[in-house]
Scaffold this motif. Structure first.
Motif, PDB file in Angstrom:
ATOM      1  N   PRO A 296     -70.224 -24.653 -23.928  1.00  0.00           N
ATOM      2  CA  PRO A 296     -69.942 -23.239 -23.646  1.00  0.00           C
ATOM      3  C   PRO A 296     -68.899 -23.049 -22.535  1.00  0.00           C
ATOM      4  CG  PRO A 296     -72.287 -23.530 -23.967  1.00  0.00           C
ATOM      5  CD  PRO A 296     -71.691 -24.911 -23.949  1.00  0.00           C
ATOM      6  N   ILE A 297     -68.911 -23.925 -21.523  1.00  0.00           N
ATOM      7  CA  ILE A 297     -67.895 -23.865 -20.476  1.00  0.00           C
ATOM      8  C   ILE A 297     -66.518 -24.125 -21.080  1.00  0.00           C
ATOM      9  CG2 ILE A 297     -66.984 -25.036 -18.416  1.00  0.00           C
ATOM     10  CD1 ILE A 297     -69.346 -23.367 -17.700  1.00  0.00           C
ATOM     11  N   LEU A 298     -66.429 -25.144 -21.928  1.00  0.00           N
ATOM     12  CA  LEU A 298     -65.161 -25.459 -22.587  1.00  0.00           C
ATOM     13  C   LEU A 298     -64.713 -24.309 -23.484  1.00  0.00           C
ATOM     14  CD1 LEU A 298     -65.879 -29.197 -23.471  1.00  0.00           C
ATOM     15  CD2 LEU A 298     -64.134 -28.380 -21.874  1.00  0.00           C
TER      16      LEU A 298
ATOM     17  N   ILE B 281     -68.419 -34.934 -26.505  1.00  0.00           N
ATOM     18  CA  ILE B 281     -67.991 -33.916 -25.531  1.00  0.00           C
ATOM     19  C   ILE B 281     -66.888 -34.480 -24.643  1.00  0.00           C
ATOM     20  CG2 ILE B 281     -68.706 -32.375 -23.678  1.00  0.00           C
ATOM     21  CD1 ILE B 281     -71.511 -32.380 -24.821  1.00  0.00           C
ATOM     22  N   VAL B 282     -67.028 -35.741 -24.253  1.00  0.00           N
ATOM     23  CA  VAL B 282     -65.976 -36.384 -23.456  1.00  0.00           C
ATOM     24  C   VAL B 282     -64.660 -36.368 -24.237  1.00  0.00           C
ATOM     25  CG1 VAL B 282     -65.192 -38.528 -22.372  1.00  0.00           C
ATOM     26  CG2 VAL B 282     -67.603 -37.866 -22.214  1.00  0.00           C
TER      27      VAL B 282
ATOM     28  N   GLU C 204     -58.594 -31.577 -25.199  1.00  0.00           N
ATOM     29  CA  GLU C 204     -58.137 -30.253 -24.791  1.00  0.00           C
ATOM     30  C   GLU C 204     -57.318 -30.288 -23.512  1.00  0.00           C
ATOM     31  OE1 GLU C 204     -61.353 -27.427 -25.039  1.00  0.00           O
ATOM     32  OE2 GLU C 204     -61.714 -27.905 -27.149  1.00  0.00           O
ATOM     33  N   GLY C 205     -57.058 -31.493 -23.023  1.00  0.00           N
ATOM     34  CA  GLY C 205     -56.091 -31.655 -21.944  1.00  0.00           C
ATOM     35  C   GLY C 205     -56.617 -31.556 -20.533  1.00  0.00           C
ATOM     36  N   TYR C 206     -57.940 -31.571 -20.372  1.00  0.00           N
ATOM     37  CA  TYR C 206     -58.492 -31.459 -19.027  1.00  0.00           C
ATOM     38  C   TYR C 206     -58.578 -32.826 -18.355  1.00  0.00           C
ATOM     39  CZ  TYR C 206     -59.657 -26.880 -20.862  1.00  0.00           C
ATOM     40  OH  TYR C 206     -59.560 -25.642 -21.425  1.00  0.00           O
ATOM     41  N   GLU C 207     -58.531 -32.785 -17.047  1.00  0.00           N
ATOM     42  CA  GLU C 207     -58.580 -34.017 -16.260  1.00  0.00           C
ATOM     43  C   GLU C 207     -60.027 -34.466 -16.089  1.00  0.00           C
ATOM     44  OE1 GLU C 207     -56.387 -35.629 -12.330  1.00  0.00           O
ATOM     45  OE2 GLU C 207     -57.402 -33.693 -12.080  1.00  0.00           O
ATOM     46  N   ILE C 208     -60.222 -35.778 -16.097  1.00  0.00           N
ATOM     47  CA  ILE C 208     -61.556 -36.333 -15.866  1.00  0.00           C
ATOM     48  C   ILE C 208     -61.566 -37.163 -14.586  1.00  0.00           C
ATOM     49  CG2 ILE C 208     -63.225 -38.050 -16.699  1.00  0.00           C
ATOM     50  CD1 ILE C 208     -62.810 -37.058 -19.485  1.00  0.00           C
TER      51      ILE C 208
END
Length: 250
Positions: free
Chosen positions: A71-73, A99-100, A106-110
């Protein structure tokens, strides 16, 4: 004549105090305007960043649960936010590879949130190192490469943690704004806790199942940032090419 010298003595003292006050005021304003990244550090050791020089970084900790991350994504996608940093525990990532994969796609940093949820200040050096290496190995197996950021699982760290992280090629990241969303104080309270965010702030949010109100609060948080004409960036983007100022920790 004696009275004359007394008056002048008082005058000199007053002028001296005014000059000193002016000096410290000027010095303070100068320091406020220096381009830097405030950090926690030892005297000459590695550093933990808690604030940047410009823009705002939204960061999300995920240590457990399988209900709140997506839901956050979804909200980030709906609000067209393409940059955020997710600190994931290695054990959670292993259990939620899909999810990872979505976070990466989606281009987010981990960043790493350790492997287990343990207080690093209560562990000896060998155990902290083992936990971090285990997390690194977990992400390599998930094909998440070149992770450079780590956040202490409980938020507690010391010089020992900084040194071990540095040896493993990791930079410890803290935060300057705590949304306190983990305590579920109410959507409006979460929004209000972040409302004073300004350029350079690193905002702590959560996407673990314990944070039940974050997704609801997030659209307003994002809109408030945009209304301040501030750009949302990853932590790495925020700290790139920045100078560092240090604050000693014990």
């Amino acid at each position: 004549m004696n009275f004359f010298y007394v008056l002048n003595g008082k005058l000199v003292k007053q002028v001296f105090l005014v000059v000193i006050a002016a000096f410290f005021t000027a010095w303070f304003l100068y320091m406020e305007n220096l381009v830097n990244v405030p950090v926690f550090s030892g005297k000459n050791g590695p550093k933990a960043i808690y604030k940047g020089e410009k823009d705002i970084a939204l960061t999300f900790n995920i240590g457990w649960g399988d209900e709140k991350a997506e839901p956050i994504l979804d909200v980030l996608k709906a609000e067209n936010v393409k940059t955020a940093t997710f600190f994931l525990s290695g054990s959670w990532a292993e259990r939620h590879p899909t999810i990872v994969e979505r976070i990466v796609k989606e281009g987010y940093e981990i960043g790493i949130l350790g492997y287990n949820y343990e207080d690093y200040t209560e562990l000896d050096e060998a155990k902290v190192r083992k936990d971090l290496i285990r997390a690194q190995e977990a992400f390599k197996k998930l094909n998440v490469k070149d992770i450079k950021l780590v956040r202490a699982p409980t938020g507690h760290f010391d010089q020992k943690t900084l040194k071990i992280a540095d040896r493993l090629g990791l930079t410890v990241v803290h935060w300057s704004i705590d949304s306190k969303d983990w305590s579920n104080p109410g959507v409006e309270v979460i929004i209000d806790n972040v409302s004073d965010a300004k350029k350079g702030d690193i905002v702590l949010l959560h996407a673990s199942d314990s944070a039940k109100q974050t997704a609801q609060a997030l659209p307003s948080i994002i809109n408030k940032v945009k209304n301040k004409n501030l750009k949302l960036v990853t932590v790495s983007e925020m700290i790139a090419n920045a100078n560092a100022d240090s604050k000693e920790i014990n």
